[in-house]
Design an enzyme around this catalytic site. Sequence first.
Site, short mmCIF file in Angstrom:
data_model
loop_
_atom_site.label_atom_id
_atom_site.label_comp_id
_atom_site.label_asym_id
_atom_site.label_seq_id
_atom_site.Cartn_x
_atom_site.Cartn_y
_atom_site.Cartn_z
N ASP A 51 0.70 -1.83 -0.41
CA ASP A 51 0.22 0.27 -0.02
C ASP A 51 0.99 1.50 -0.10
OD1 ASP A 51 -2.38 -1.34 -0.30
OD2 ASP A 51 -2.56 -1.22 2.32
N ARG A 105 6.85 2.75 8.68
CA ARG A 105 6.82 3.91 7.89
C ARG A 105 7.55 4.33 8.37
NH1 ARG A 105 -0.13 3.14 8.57
NH2 ARG A 105 -0.30 1.69 7.66
N GLN A 120 -0.79 -3.20 14.00
CA GLN A 120 -2.14 -3.50 13.96
C GLN A 120 -2.81 -5.01 13.39
OE1 GLN A 120 -2.78 -0.13 10.86
NE2 GLN A 120 -3.25 -2.01 8.77
N ASP A 240 -12.44 6.51 9.14
CA ASP A 240 -12.29 5.68 10.42
C ASP A 240 -12.78 6.35 11.72
OD1 ASP A 240 -9.96 6.18 9.06
OD2 ASP A 240 -9.67 8.30 8.78
N GLU A 253 -7.59 8.60 16.46
CA GLU A 253 -8.24 7.73 15.16
C GLU A 253 -7.44 6.15 15.46
OE1 GLU A 253 -6.36 5.79 11.07
OE2 GLU A 253 -6.91 7.61 11.57
N SER A 256 -8.77 2.03 10.12
CA SER A 256 -9.63 3.33 9.33
C SER A 256 -9.48 1.95 8.50
CB SER A 256 -8.00 3.51 8.70
OG SER A 256 -8.67 3.57 7.22
#
Length: 339
Positions: A51, A105, A120, A240, A253, A256
């Site tokens: 992604d 990331r 996650q 979200d 958050e 998602s």
Amino acid sequence: MKTILQLSQKLETEEAVDFVKSEFEKHLKAQLSLVKISAPTVVLHGTGINDDLNGIERPVGFPIKAMQERRAEVVQSLAKWKRLRLREYEIEPGMGIVTDMKALRPDEDLGPIHSISVDQWDWEKVMTPTERHLDFLKAQVKKIYSAILDTQAAITQKHPLLSQDLPAEITFLHTEDLLKQYPHLTPKQREDRAAQEYGAVFLIGIGGLMESGEAHDGRAPDYDDWSTPTSASTKGLNGDILVWNAVLEQAFELSSMGIRVDKKTLELQLQERKAEDRKSLYYHDQLLSEKLPQTIGGGIGQSRLCMFLLQKRHIGEVQASIWPEEMRQELKTEGVFLL
């Protein structure tokens, strides 16, 4: 030298983190009918499987000696990989998979809620084409929120001081709703207002352009559906999950997610983002050839959920990662110890 108090706090936190993760995963699997499977930490470059999130984040890449220096990338999420796996496993509609996803990331801005290390629950389930509507999306959101409430109840029973003021039900709002209500606020400020007012919100329509000509937030064009009309003035089958974080005093958050693109929406969204060159990539070719199942899925932050339920001020209190030394020292003076 670490004090006994520091070590005790860290060990208690580690035990609580493990409890939250195991408890939530149990409830999530039951609510969504998911089977846990193993997940890769790397995928091959040039396949379109990794992604690109908002389209600007750089994945960590490296050559593989045993494969003629072909490049691989550390995953940023597994939205596309999961859909390929569902086809391979021939999963029936109504059933799905969940993985323990670990990602890097490096372009994240480090701070209380952001780390370069991402963990996650990446989940995906097969649905029928007739379920491609907003009510089906909302039904899955309610199930996830129920798992959060069940986990909250369990951790509160174990640690009564960690009670949270979450509402019994989650509120559904569209990005257009917030724009009309708070036209002079930024998207983040709108989220803060909504989360504080309702406690828990599912914000629909992330990624597509609103009537103002701007997007509420970024989303890649090739996994979530942010373009399907849902009313005369709204569109999008994604969103979200946001809660009000009383410790940080801001919207927070946790997830998602969304109904994934089909052939029609993929073509439309690639065109809108001027990314039609992706059609030749393996994943996109398989989808455009209608060889992949229709799915719904998303990611639920493990450290985010632990941070929220354990009332921590910094994600580094529940996750081992890399932090600037000055950040560690500054937080230490405030009684916040990073793992």
